[in-house]
Design an enzyme around this catalytic site. Structure first.
Site, PDB file in Angstrom:
ATOM      1  N   ASP A  37       0.852  -1.195   0.000  1.00 44.59           N
ATOM      2  CA  ASP A  37       0.000   0.000   0.000  1.00 44.59           C
ATOM      3  C   ASP A  37       0.888   1.246   0.000  1.00 44.59           C
ATOM      4  OD1 ASP A  37      -3.224   0.548   0.966  1.00 44.59           O
ATOM      5  OD2 ASP A  37      -1.810   2.209   1.025  1.00 44.59           O
ATOM      6  N   VAL A  63     -11.049   3.143  -3.792  1.00 45.04           N
ATOM      7  CA  VAL A  63     -10.774   2.594  -5.125  1.00 45.04           C
ATOM      8  C   VAL A  63     -11.852   1.554  -5.437  1.00 45.04           C
ATOM      9  CG1 VAL A  63      -9.108   1.401  -6.590  1.00 45.04           C
ATOM     10  CG2 VAL A  63      -8.286   2.942  -4.792  1.00 45.04           C
ATOM     11  N   HIS A 101     -10.637  -5.128  -3.072  1.00 43.33           N
ATOM     12  CA  HIS A 101      -9.293  -5.450  -2.606  1.00 43.33           C
ATOM     13  C   HIS A 101      -9.351  -5.751  -1.116  1.00 43.33           C
ATOM     14  CE1 HIS A 101      -9.989  -1.121  -2.443  1.00 43.33           C
ATOM     15  NE2 HIS A 101      -9.262  -1.104  -1.329  1.00 43.33           N
TER      16      HIS A 101
HETATM   17  P1  AMP Z   1      -9.719   1.616   0.186  1.00 42.24           P
HETATM   18  O1  AMP Z   1      -9.775   2.884   0.966  1.00 42.24           O
HETATM   19  O2  AMP Z   1     -10.184   0.409   0.953  1.00 42.24           O
HETATM   20  O3  AMP Z   1     -10.402   1.743  -1.159  1.00 42.24           O
HETATM   21  O4  AMP Z   1      -8.185   1.345  -0.071  1.00 42.24           O
HETATM   22  C1  AMP Z   1      -7.488   1.832  -1.162  1.00 42.24           C
HETATM   23  C2  AMP Z   1      -6.040   1.728  -0.799  1.00 42.24           C
HETATM   24  O5  AMP Z   1      -5.272   1.802  -1.995  1.00 42.24           O
HETATM   25  C3  AMP Z   1      -5.540   2.824   0.137  1.00 42.24           C
HETATM   26  O6  AMP Z   1      -5.022   2.248   1.321  1.00 42.24           O
HETATM   27  C4  AMP Z   1      -4.466   3.537  -0.687  1.00 42.24           C
HETATM   28  O7  AMP Z   1      -3.376   3.954   0.092  1.00 42.24           O
HETATM   29  C5  AMP Z   1      -4.066   2.458  -1.681  1.00 42.24           C
HETATM   30  N1  AMP Z   1      -3.536   2.937  -2.944  1.00 42.24           N
HETATM   31  C6  AMP Z   1      -4.079   3.878  -3.757  1.00 42.24           C
HETATM   32  N2  AMP Z   1      -3.304   4.046  -4.827  1.00 42.24           N
HETATM   33  C7  AMP Z   1      -2.264   3.181  -4.710  1.00 42.24           C
HETATM   34  C8  AMP Z   1      -1.135   2.889  -5.509  1.00 42.24           C
HETATM   35  N3  AMP Z   1      -0.896   3.511  -6.678  1.00 42.24           N
HETATM   36  N4  AMP Z   1      -0.263   1.935  -5.079  1.00 42.24           N
HETATM   37  C9  AMP Z   1      -0.495   1.302  -3.910  1.00 42.24           C
HETATM   38  N5  AMP Z   1      -1.555   1.536  -3.113  1.00 42.24           N
HETATM   39  C10 AMP Z   1      -2.417   2.469  -3.501  1.00 42.24           C
END
Ligand code: AMP
Length: 117
Positions: A34, A99, A103
């Protein structure tokens, strides 16, 4: 919920259009670090199939959903996370999902509190 046909950031990572630290991969999913960690160990287990939210998973996704948890277990074993680990799926706005591509978060490396909210 509406299905946006534009690629999500996770699909772009899966397709190697943008970079990320990919720690594990198989036919069904990838495991990435992350970018904004909430714990010393914070990885995301992401299915290659785009299911926008857990709420939209279907019966035919049952094996895939189980696979994601077994991948979390495999990661924890490889990294010897003997102190424990937490898995989290955020679904929707109130849960903090940012996102729209299902996940599983795996967090570890420090004592955690419960409930997390
Ligand atoms: P959520 O809030 O459950 O949708 O989690 C999305 C996660 O994706 C967050 O913890 C972000 O920090 C992570 N995230 C977003 N963009 C990226 C990226 N390019 N690479 C790695 N993690 C990411």
């Amino acid at each position: 919920m509406e299905f946006n046909t534009e690629k999500t950031i996770f699909e772009k990572i899966i397709d190697r259009e943008i970079s990320a630290e990919i720690l594990m991969e198989d036919d069904l999913c990838i495991v990435i670090r992350d970018i904004n960690p909430g714990a010393p160990v914070h990885v995301l287990i992401i299915p290659k199939k785009r299911i926008p939210h857990l709420a939209e998973a279907r019966e035919q996704d049952a094996l895939l959903l189980g696979h994601l948890l077994l991948m979390a277990q495999k990661f924890a074993q490889q990294k010897e996370l003997g102190g424990g680990f937490r898995v989290v799926i955020n679904n929707g706005q109130d849960a903090g999902e940012t996102v729209p591509h299902l996940h599983v978060h795996l967090l570890a490396g420090k004592p955690m509190i419960w409930p997390p909210c």
